[in-house]
Enzyme design. Structure first.
Site, PDB file in Angstrom:
ATOM      1  N   CYS A   1       0.787  -1.193  -0.061  1.00 54.38           N
ATOM      2  CA  CYS A   1       0.205   0.016  -0.069  1.00 54.38           C
ATOM      3  C   CYS A   1       0.883   1.178   0.195  1.00 54.38           C
ATOM      4  O   CYS A   1       2.164   0.965   0.012  1.00 54.38           O
ATOM      5  CB  CYS A   1      -0.977  -0.055   1.016  1.00 54.38           C
ATOM      6  SG  CYS A   1      -0.176   0.291   2.598  1.00 54.38           S
TER       7      CYS A   1
ATOM      8  N   CYS B   1      -2.206   1.237  -4.106  1.00 54.04           N
ATOM      9  CA  CYS B   1      -0.632   1.938  -4.640  1.00 54.04           C
ATOM     10  C   CYS B   1      -0.728   2.336  -5.943  1.00 54.04           C
ATOM     11  O   CYS B   1       0.571   2.971  -6.444  1.00 54.04           O
ATOM     12  CB  CYS B   1       0.403   0.861  -4.129  1.00 54.04           C
ATOM     13  SG  CYS B   1       0.527  -0.587  -5.326  1.00 54.04           S
TER      14      CYS B   1
ATOM     15  N   CYS C   1       3.561  -0.150  -8.356  1.00 53.46           N
ATOM     16  CA  CYS C   1       4.190  -1.539  -8.067  1.00 53.46           C
ATOM     17  C   CYS C   1       4.680  -2.028  -9.379  1.00 53.46           C
ATOM     18  O   CYS C   1       3.866  -2.197 -10.559  1.00 53.46           O
ATOM     19  CB  CYS C   1       2.858  -2.565  -7.558  1.00 53.46           C
ATOM     20  SG  CYS C   1       3.436  -3.842  -7.041  1.00 53.46           S
TER      21      CYS C   1
END
Length: 136
Positions: free
Chosen positions: A11, A85, A89
């Site tokens: 996150c 997020c 990522c």
């Protein structure tokens, strides 16, 4: 997937949702799953209300610290679970990715964080079933 699956929770701040998820997975799976968590912009400390909510469930996450997401953590993980997020990522072929839509506990009181904690537990239990791992 490796003999002992590895799960990475990501996150933004690695201070609430991902820490609670990691705590639940460690609690329910023990050493049958390797657990990691990280954030794209880690906070200075874990959200104290998340700590309180997990303590109410008998899980101590006080020793955890927010960590910065790096490519190595993603590369060595079998399952990557993101929680708000966005596109930060990295994507590696052959990995299992999930995005869990959960409210952010940042700035919330305990009454708002408890349902988030409980929703995370439900998702962790489902993940364990999918990974064919029994809860402790």
């Amino acid at each position: 997937m490796t003999a002992t699956p590895s799960v990475l929770f990501v996150c933004v701040h690695n201070a609430g949702r991902s820490q609670m998820a990691a705590g639940w997975l460690r609690h329910l799976a023990g050493d049958r799953v390797e657990v990691r968590s990280a954030g794209s912009a880690p906070a200075d400390r874990i959200n104290p209300v998340a700590v309180q909510a997990m303590a109410e469930a008998g899980i101590d996450i006080t020793a955890e610290q927010p960590k910065r997401l790096d490519h190595a953590a993603v590369e060595v993980s079998d399952v990557i679970i993101t929680m708000g997020c966005g596109d930060t990522c990295p994507i590696f072929p052959g990995k299992r990715y999930e995005d869990w839509k959960l409210d952010d506990p940042a700035g919330q009181g305990i009454d708002a964080v408890r349902p988030i904690r409980d929703a995370i537990r439900t998702r962790i239990e489902q993940l364990l079933t999918e990974l064919d791992i029994r809860s402790s």
